[in-house]
Design an enzyme around this catalytic site. Sequence first.
Site, short mmCIF file in Angstrom:
data_model
loop_
_atom_site.label_atom_id
_atom_site.label_comp_id
_atom_site.label_asym_id
_atom_site.label_seq_id
_atom_site.Cartn_x
_atom_site.Cartn_y
_atom_site.Cartn_z
N GLU A 87 0.82 -1.23 0.00
CA GLU A 87 0.00 0.00 0.00
C GLU A 87 0.85 1.27 0.00
O GLU A 87 0.82 2.07 0.94
CB GLU A 87 -0.95 -0.01 1.19
CG GLU A 87 -1.96 -1.13 1.09
CD GLU A 87 -2.85 -1.24 2.33
OE1 GLU A 87 -2.54 -0.62 3.35
OE2 GLU A 87 -3.85 -1.97 2.26
N GLU A 141 -6.63 -8.10 -0.35
CA GLU A 141 -6.98 -8.06 1.08
C GLU A 141 -8.41 -7.62 1.26
O GLU A 141 -8.87 -6.67 0.61
CB GLU A 141 -6.12 -7.03 1.84
CG GLU A 141 -4.69 -7.39 2.04
CD GLU A 141 -3.95 -6.29 2.81
OE1 GLU A 141 -4.58 -5.57 3.62
OE2 GLU A 141 -2.74 -6.15 2.58
C1 GLA Z 1 -3.96 -2.84 5.26
C2 GLA Z 1 -2.62 -3.51 5.31
C3 GLA Z 1 -2.57 -4.69 6.19
C4 GLA Z 1 -3.41 -4.54 7.42
C5 GLA Z 1 -4.79 -4.16 7.03
C6 GLA Z 1 -5.69 -4.02 8.21
O1 GLA Z 1 -4.70 -3.11 4.15
O2 GLA Z 1 -2.11 -3.86 4.06
O3 GLA Z 1 -1.23 -4.85 6.55
O4 GLA Z 1 -2.87 -3.55 8.23
O5 GLA Z 1 -4.75 -2.92 6.35
O6 GLA Z 1 -6.97 -3.73 7.80
#
Ligand code: GLA
Length: 661
Positions: free
Chosen positions: A154, A307
């Site tokens: 991210e 995710e």
């Molecule tokens: C992000 C991160 C993860 C985690 C999630 C929690 O998307 O990539 O490492 O911290 O948030 O929701």
Amino acid sequence: MTTRSLTDRLGGLAFGGDYNPEQWDEPVWKEDDALMRRARVNLATVGVFSWALLEPDEGRYDFAWLDAHMNRLHANGVAVDLATPTASPPPWFTLAHPDALPVTPEGTRLIHGSRDTYCLTAPAYRSAARRIASALAERYGEHPAVALWHVHNEYGTLCYCDHTAAAFRVWLRARHGSLDALNEAWGTAFWSQRYTSWEQVLPPRVTQWHKNPGQALDFRRFWSDEIIAAYREQRDAIRAHSDRPVTTNLMLPAYQNVDLWALARELDVVTSDQYPSAPGLDAAADAAFHADRTRSLAGGHPWLLLEQGTNTVYDRDRVLAKEPGDILRHTLGHIARGSEGALFFQWRQSRAGAETWHSAMVPHAGPDSRVFREVAQVGEAVARLGELAGSTVTASVAVLHEADAWWALGVDGLPSADLDYHAALGRAHRALWDAGVTVDFAHPEHDLSRFPLVIAPALFLLSDGAAENLRRYVAGGGTLLVQHASGYVDDRMHARLGGYPAEPLREALGIRVEEYRPLRRDERIALSDGTHGTVWSESLRAEGAETLAAYAEGMLTGSPALTRHRFGSGKAWYLSTRLDDAGYAALVARLLDEAGVAPEVPGLPAQVEAVVRRAPDGRRWRVLINHRPEPVPLPEPAHDLLTGSTLSELPPGGCAVLRTT
Ligand code: GLA
């Protein structure tokens, strides 16, 4: 390299999550193997936060532990999405390179102890990131478990330090050519801001009052280019040792420190993460918003949800639980819109550390839990959808989305704090989602001719190229809706003179906005058709357009609020306020009707999501998600891949993937 090679390697759609085995020990790993088989996990994201273990001291690598997990996962039939750990440098890195820590606009240098404590422009950070990416790729580039490379995590962390200032100046020289040109672009004639040497030029750090808008916008662009350059360095380091596809997980939808169109072009497979901010139907709509954006960034090609949460909805200062069945509904919401599977953060809920209370596929309670049982059912469902791999989605409506336009609404000194780019985009999408049509997002300079309807909800900044492109789109037969406060500034944040929006879009719309009149917080303004506006109003003159609704109170009484103009072979609509929900839904319904856009699967009631995936060989699948509390009869019985039987009705909250011809 495309997602096809990923799904080929997996033998179907992807299912799994972030796997952090370093938080656990041998007995748990054994249980993980068994539970992953039970949940039909075939892809695990490994190593996102493992830098401290992989490189315990500068330049000394320890891969033995990772070798063991890679081999174990491979033996268990689980492929690996192998991450470079560069989003979270270890404490030794801070001590060795204090200048590579991020600095806030206020000048505070952040210390380690969380994650993302790095400055992207610091030479020490960049070379450390390249080195570890290279070392990982050299070791695992040909490892049979590796199906995908996951660069960083991210991207987006900002920094305002002196390294950043130096890099910003290099970027500005390349963009503007001379200091004179920069002074002109930033309008430094005002407030005595004229720069006489490059050393005087800084990132937009905290200052006494409003920051210069041109500087703020250029900084966003510069930072985005830095992110892309940093990604490319790692990607190229990996490609030197591996033929597997490379990606980085985009964070959508509200986190925009990068031009997502530009970054997405660099990815072998576009991937993204989604965490809704409201429960219930809103969460499902958010999943669709996210998925449609990611698919559009992928140019319509298959993409992958890397995710989501099993049981988490972030509602400001608390996490709310997803309802039973939501894991499947949200997963299918993404797969329906082109995702080649679904992964979660994370496999096993942490017992310690900063995300102890974040949901996971295996919760603290263990496998004997509702969440794990649902996860296993969803894994089984995804395993039945292998034939969808490589099929795509076609949309007939586009919503315009652009990084510059978003950033332009983030500068200081705008006429209203209620011009919310993200909210405007989401609202347009939601109205179309409610109407059952599939939506693409498009850049305002893309070729839009394949869309019968285009909505431009928030183009405060409009480049000359985009204004001309929109004019051409309407002239060529398109139906365009432009919403309030659009076309007010050019790509240097200079106001458009002579009336808004910018020419030649104004010509296509057949209107001229003479004066903007933001509304007070909570103020509503009545329109002649019985609807109401909030946030914004404008003193508008029709110059060829017909007035469909006018303001009905105050000094704007009689002034057009909603207009339509026949231009060339198309129609250009302008809406000069933020309509109330019912009024906006009615307007969208009317536009769909005029543009001849029908729901994707006709004959279904509201709150039944329906998207069609199409294979190049003509096969089609209807993915249906019933958000209603009662059963819904299907337009015609069809074979459902999830149950393996012929279905004629969707149960309450139920889902189906129907093979059709
Ligand atoms: C992000 C991160 C993860 C985690 C999630 C929690 O998307 O990539 O490492 O911290 O948030 O929701």
